[in-house]
Design a protein around this motif. Structure first.
Motif, PDB file in Angstrom:
ATOM      1  N   ARG A  10       1.046  -1.156  -0.037  1.00  0.00           N
ATOM      2  CA  ARG A  10      -0.065   0.097   0.201  1.00  0.00           C
ATOM      3  C   ARG A  10       0.915   1.523   0.066  1.00  0.00           C
ATOM      4  O   ARG A  10       0.410   2.233  -0.679  1.00  0.00           O
ATOM      5  CB  ARG A  10      -0.780  -0.022   1.385  1.00  0.00           C
ATOM      6  CG  ARG A  10      -2.307  -1.350   0.932  1.00  0.00           C
ATOM      7  CD  ARG A  10      -3.056  -0.782   2.179  1.00  0.00           C
ATOM      8  NE  ARG A  10      -2.715  -1.270   3.482  1.00  0.00           N
ATOM      9  CZ  ARG A  10      -2.928  -2.159   4.302  1.00  0.00           C
ATOM     10  NH1 ARG A  10      -3.307  -3.051   3.664  1.00  0.00           N
ATOM     11  NH2 ARG A  10      -2.259  -2.345   4.724  1.00  0.00           N
ATOM     12  N   SER A  13       2.248   1.830  -3.113  1.00  0.00           N
ATOM     13  CA  SER A  13       1.308   2.313  -4.252  1.00  0.00           C
ATOM     14  C   SER A  13       0.724   3.528  -4.375  1.00  0.00           C
ATOM     15  O   SER A  13       0.384   4.656  -4.236  1.00  0.00           O
ATOM     16  CB  SER A  13      -0.652   1.191  -4.013  1.00  0.00           C
ATOM     17  OG  SER A  13       0.107   0.028  -4.322  1.00  0.00           O
ATOM     18  N   PRO A  17       1.567   5.523  -9.467  1.00  0.00           N
ATOM     19  CA  PRO A  17       0.724   4.242  -9.059  1.00  0.00           C
ATOM     20  C   PRO A  17       1.215   3.061  -9.516  1.00  0.00           C
ATOM     21  O   PRO A  17       2.443   3.254 -10.455  1.00  0.00           O
ATOM     22  CB  PRO A  17       0.412   5.231 -10.542  1.00  0.00           C
ATOM     23  CG  PRO A  17      -0.094   6.628  -9.906  1.00  0.00           C
ATOM     24  CD  PRO A  17       1.640   6.518  -9.394  1.00  0.00           C
ATOM     25  N   LEU A  18       1.042   1.841  -8.976  1.00  0.00           N
ATOM     26  CA  LEU A  18       1.309   0.910  -9.321  1.00  0.00           C
ATOM     27  C   LEU A  18       0.030  -0.124 -10.093  1.00  0.00           C
ATOM     28  O   LEU A  18      -0.704  -0.853  -9.438  1.00  0.00           O
ATOM     29  CB  LEU A  18       2.170   0.318  -7.871  1.00  0.00           C
ATOM     30  CG  LEU A  18       2.932  -1.446  -8.557  1.00  0.00           C
ATOM     31  CD1 LEU A  18       3.877  -1.357  -9.058  1.00  0.00           C
ATOM     32  CD2 LEU A  18       2.768  -1.962  -6.744  1.00  0.00           C
ATOM     33  N   ASP A  19      -0.048  -0.554 -11.118  1.00  0.00           N
ATOM     34  CA  ASP A  19      -1.658  -0.914 -12.015  1.00  0.00           C
ATOM     35  C   ASP A  19      -1.125  -2.770 -11.980  1.00  0.00           C
ATOM     36  O   ASP A  19      -2.088  -3.306 -12.625  1.00  0.00           O
ATOM     37  CB  ASP A  19      -1.645   0.122 -13.459  1.00  0.00           C
ATOM     38  CG  ASP A  19      -0.021  -0.043 -14.379  1.00  0.00           C
ATOM     39  OD1 ASP A  19       0.407   0.677 -13.552  1.00  0.00           O
ATOM     40  OD2 ASP A  19      -0.118  -1.366 -14.966  1.00  0.00           O
ATOM     41  N   ASP A  20       0.625  -3.266 -11.810  1.00  0.00           N
ATOM     42  CA  ASP A  20       0.383  -4.375 -11.750  1.00  0.00           C
ATOM     43  C   ASP A  20       1.023  -4.854 -10.049  1.00  0.00           C
ATOM     44  O   ASP A  20       2.651  -5.056 -10.005  1.00  0.00           O
ATOM     45  CB  ASP A  20       1.242  -5.127 -13.526  1.00  0.00           C
ATOM     46  CG  ASP A  20       0.802  -6.501 -13.029  1.00  0.00           C
ATOM     47  OD1 ASP A  20       0.870  -7.637 -11.680  1.00  0.00           O
ATOM     48  OD2 ASP A  20       2.059  -6.890 -13.448  1.00  0.00           O
ATOM     49  N   ALA A  21       0.491  -5.284  -9.276  1.00  0.00           N
ATOM     50  CA  ALA A  21       0.734  -5.611  -7.822  1.00  0.00           C
ATOM     51  C   ALA A  21       1.872  -6.296  -7.965  1.00  0.00           C
ATOM     52  O   ALA A  21       3.203  -5.850  -7.683  1.00  0.00           O
ATOM     53  CB  ALA A  21      -0.180  -5.101  -7.199  1.00  0.00           C
ATOM     54  N   SER A 123       9.674  -5.817 -15.913  1.00  0.00           N
ATOM     55  CA  SER A 123       7.788  -5.212 -15.889  1.00  0.00           C
ATOM     56  C   SER A 123       7.712  -4.038 -15.911  1.00  0.00           C
ATOM     57  O   SER A 123       7.936  -3.202 -15.712  1.00  0.00           O
ATOM     58  CB  SER A 123       7.334  -5.714 -14.491  1.00  0.00           C
ATOM     59  OG  SER A 123       6.298  -4.988 -14.416  1.00  0.00           O
ATOM     60  N   ALA A 125       5.120  -2.427 -15.855  1.00  0.00           N
ATOM     61  CA  ALA A 125       4.375  -1.365 -14.724  1.00  0.00           C
ATOM     62  C   ALA A 125       6.071  -1.099 -13.423  1.00  0.00           C
ATOM     63  O   ALA A 125       4.924   0.212 -13.021  1.00  0.00           O
ATOM     64  CB  ALA A 125       3.480  -2.878 -14.080  1.00  0.00           C
ATOM     65  N   ARG A 128       7.072   1.990 -15.339  1.00  0.00           N
ATOM     66  CA  ARG A 128       6.641   3.397 -15.159  1.00  0.00           C
ATOM     67  C   ARG A 128       6.710   3.579 -13.009  1.00  0.00           C
ATOM     68  O   ARG A 128       6.596   4.561 -13.246  1.00  0.00           O
ATOM     69  CB  ARG A 128       4.914   3.099 -14.967  1.00  0.00           C
ATOM     70  CG  ARG A 128       4.585   3.127 -16.674  1.00  0.00           C
ATOM     71  CD  ARG A 128       3.129   3.274 -17.128  1.00  0.00           C
ATOM     72  NE  ARG A 128       2.913   1.490 -16.579  1.00  0.00           N
ATOM     73  CZ  ARG A 128       2.065  -0.047 -17.268  1.00  0.00           C
ATOM     74  NH1 ARG A 128       3.036   0.705 -18.346  1.00  0.00           N
ATOM     75  NH2 ARG A 128       1.852  -0.529 -17.352  1.00  0.00           N
ATOM     76  N   TRP A 129       6.560   2.609 -12.721  1.00  0.00           N
ATOM     77  CA  TRP A 129       6.823   2.892 -11.346  1.00  0.00           C
ATOM     78  C   TRP A 129       8.347   4.088 -10.870  1.00  0.00           C
ATOM     79  O   TRP A 129       7.978   5.043  -9.959  1.00  0.00           O
ATOM     80  CB  TRP A 129       6.286   2.407 -10.336  1.00  0.00           C
ATOM     81  CG  TRP A 129       6.483   2.247  -8.703  1.00  0.00           C
ATOM     82  CD1 TRP A 129       5.274   2.510  -7.922  1.00  0.00           C
ATOM     83  CD2 TRP A 129       7.479   1.802  -7.693  1.00  0.00           C
ATOM     84  NE1 TRP A 129       5.684   2.683  -6.234  1.00  0.00           N
ATOM     85  CE2 TRP A 129       6.454   2.643  -5.969  1.00  0.00           C
ATOM     86  CE3 TRP A 129       8.977   1.702  -7.684  1.00  0.00           C
ATOM     87  CZ2 TRP A 129       8.092   2.961  -5.075  1.00  0.00           C
ATOM     88  CZ3 TRP A 129       9.914   1.697  -7.020  1.00  0.00           C
ATOM     89  CH2 TRP A 129       9.101   2.542  -5.761  1.00  0.00           C
TER      90      TRP A 129
END
Length: 200
Positions: A10, A13, A17-21, A123, A125, A128-129
């Motif tokens: 959490r 995130s 933004p984290l679209d694939d945890a 990844s 995702a 991007r993070w």
């Protein structure tokens, strides 16, 4: 009680933004969570610094010593937050350029920088993070550099109050002054002027 993996996720995130945890699973598995008491250091100048740090909760301060031996505050980190990425705070030998200590009871989670790099390659995702974290750090530094060069001390104090609401009353005055690039005496004068203006 130490934060668990779900709490750390959490916090990750909340930082960006984290679209694939699930892509962060290797990072979460490698995290080592540590409690810091007020005044306790997380990093000292010269320490090996090949770890990334997630401040799950609490308050940390990054600082350096200037050429006259005075401590200069670079940044306040309020959790949840990602501390300055390792690439931006280590020297060519991989050792810390900064000191970082807790100003309040804090929980920090650390993990290897090279592991995050591998996950970013594997990844989109996580890529991007990581990009979002680095971009936020670059913008923070640019804004601070501009503020120190272009704004008056009063304007810098007003900006600090907007960016860090409530923090001024939680930490010693000399740390606020150090962050603003002024003396504690000058900060006291600014506060007095502000109080007189508010009373009119």
């Amino acid at each position: 009680m130490a934060p668990d993996a779900a709490t750390c996720l959490r916090a990750l995130s909340a930082v960006a933004p984290l679209d694939d945890a699930s892509a962060m699973a290797p990072v979460l598995a490698a995290m080592r969570v540590r409690a810091l008491a007020p005044g306790e250091p997380w990093l000292r100048v010269g320490d090996p610094a090949d770890q990334e740090c997630l401040l799950v909760q609490g308050l940390l301060r990054s600082s350096v010593g200037d050429h006259q031996g005075r401590e200069v505050t670079l940044c306040f980190h309020q959790g949840p937050a990602a501390l300055t990425p390792a690439v931006a705070r280590v020297d060519a030998q991989g050792r810390s350029r900064i000191d970082c200590q807790a100003l309040a009871p804090s929980w920090v989670a650390t993990f290897p920088s090279e592991l995050l790099v591998r996950c970013m390659v594997q990844s989109p995702a996580v890529q991007r993070w990581g990009d979002a974290v680095l971009r936020a750090e670059l913008l923070r530094r640019a804004d601070r550099e501009w503020s120190l060069a272009a704004q008056s001390a009063a304007e810098r104090l007003a900006r600090f109050r907007v960016e860090h609401p409530g923090l001024e009353s939680r930490i010693p005055q000399h740390l606020v002054a150090s962050y603003l690039g002024i003396t504690a005496v000058s900060l006291s004068r600014l506060r007095g002027q502000a109080r007189r203006q508010e009373a009119r």
